[in-house]
Design an enzyme around this catalytic site. Sequence first.
Site, short mmCIF file in Angstrom:
data_model
loop_
_atom_site.label_atom_id
_atom_site.label_comp_id
_atom_site.label_asym_id
_atom_site.label_seq_id
_atom_site.Cartn_x
_atom_site.Cartn_y
_atom_site.Cartn_z
N ASP A 342 32.99 95.15 24.47
CA ASP A 342 32.14 94.99 25.64
C ASP A 342 31.36 93.66 25.57
OD1 ASP A 342 30.71 96.17 28.03
OD2 ASP A 342 29.01 95.78 26.72
N GLU A 397 36.46 92.32 27.28
CA GLU A 397 35.84 92.32 28.60
C GLU A 397 35.22 90.94 28.81
OE1 GLU A 397 32.32 94.35 31.26
OE2 GLU A 397 32.00 93.60 29.25
#
Length: 689
Positions: A342, A397
């Site tokens: 993330d 991401e």
Amino acid sequence: MADREDNISIPEFSCLLQTDPLLRKYEQDFKRRYELLKKQLFLLEEAEGGFDNFTRSYRTFGVQRHSDNSLFFKEWAPAAEALFLTGDFNGWDKFSHPYTKKEFGKWELILPPKHDNSPAVDHNTKLKVVVHTKEGERFYRISPWAKYVTREEKSVIYDWVHWDPPQPYLHIHPRPKKPSSLRIYEAHVGIASPEPKIASYTNFTYNVLPRIKDLGYNCIQLMAVMEHAYYASFGYQITSFFAASSRYGTPDELKQLIDVAHSMGIVVLLDVVHSHASKNTEDGLNHFDGSDSCFFHSPPRGEHLLWDSRLFNYSSWEVLRFLLSNLRWWMEEYRFDGFRFDGVTSMLYHHHGIGTSFSGDYNEYFGLHVDEDSLVYLMLANHILHTLYPDCITIAEDVSGMPALCRKVEEGGLGFDYRLAMAIPDKWIQILKELKDEDWNMGDIVHTLTNRRYGEKCIAYAESHDQALVGDKTLAFWLMDKEMYTNMSSLIPMSSIIDRGMQLHKMIRLLTHGLGGEGYLNFIGNEFGHPEWLDFPREGNNQSYHYARRQFNLLDMDHLRYSQLNAFDRDMNRTEDKYGWLAAPPAFISAKHEGDKVIVFDRANVLFIFNFHPNNSFQSYRVGVEAPGKYKIKLDSDETLYGGHGRLDHNTEFFTEAQPFNGRSNSMLVYIPCRTAIVLANEEIDYCY
């Protein structure tokens, strides 16, 4: 340094330049990054005996039970004046069990076994580290290496609980082989039930895993597993990095979930958050040793202004130990198969992407604004993971489009397997918000779906958890809105809004699946057109769970049309599993006709035809195709099973003619009804995937 860089050789840099010759201009940047990586690996070898040992530091830090049942405690708290251990085991005496100070900011304590030779600290009892600072303050802290933390119902603070069960869970099933076509089911354990409460690991194992298997997904991406004190953070404000969230159950119940998934041939990825950490002090990493740094940069560099969280110091030896061991822990202890990293954009740049729009100019990806400490950390993490676990899957991401993000470390890349194609869901939302159906631009849609770096694999998705959050809506709700409450019965004729929504929901997903990447992702519930949005209990909604659940009960009512969307999603995945278009090279687009609203492409010797026109169906419509032969329909969004109108005869055989068309060697005539997508396969080709 420049002279040294000239002597550095990136083993397979020529392969990277073959795919993108424009990167030669930045060769010195690539060499410097690679040199920093090699230096870290050399230092790990010198100081720690290699990365294998270094990344198993969870076996020495925190608490360990030795063979004689003595307990060994170890922490890194460089700014502390003294450390003590307290807990249920000593009646919460704050001074009876001091740690001994060692070099490099380390602290150690050995607790001999009790008289009956059992460990001094019982399984499932509470502990705290008492930190004394040089300023004379005293703080109660949870070990950063705590493997289990819980919160009592009336409390807001989590407690460190010693987890050492007498019969720990033993995995039975081997890891499945790494899929060549990645079909990801993004899931959150806590919302995976229709009931207005936090759902459990066990519920997921018995009630959700069979659904995922039936739908044809071969990978689960689990969100919000790393412990986070604030449930509404969606799992992105981590407080305990080594602890699986206890709000869903025990560590052993998570291990069983993964083991059962493996038995179904499904790999499981962890949504790992190494980009930042919660600001919590009493139950987080922040101010662990009383200082404003320790695991983080001192402010302002060590704070993320938008996320209100702390930022790691990736140049610190002990931070590298902590984070790399964290990855290893989830792979070894829980048998995860990889990670979705993330917040990679925030890590890659000193500006964290705040107030920055990336145009694709290569100067945006090189220079002083790039945080090479964190970039090299990501290279190191990928190198170690893929060396130790060749089938490990890592997904980044990143919204910036950093070149070589998904190229091998040996080429000078960052080593990820995939990146998320984050522009695709934004495009679909924008279209549904802003454009009438007749104004949809086929060329613009195709461009968004195919605009990716050659040789770097992407995960395509029409919507993820981001699009479902409060303030936004699922695609189904954008399409059908309040009519979903009253008109989803299959016992009554479809209204025009429901008809449009049903057909476009399927078409958008299939087009994204077929054209958008080398992997596909769906967020839990969206496969059947989950209505509304996602909102976790918080003060602003009176702590309600009404929107923090997935209404699988809608799917189980046969008379509702949700089951029709679910059936299409299932058969779309099963068709891909048979023909393997995600594992094939990018598609050849032979038509993007603005007037007809038609898109045609072939990939993996499979022909995709989309007619987005709201009214016009086309008889004897010529489409180009490369491989000659007889074609038949293998997937049809207009089938009545999927809530369509059943206008196509699946027994029809389509024969190619040696008439080149739209850049393809052959062509054929087909019937394509309005708002319909079809997939045709060549009956004379042996599809071996």
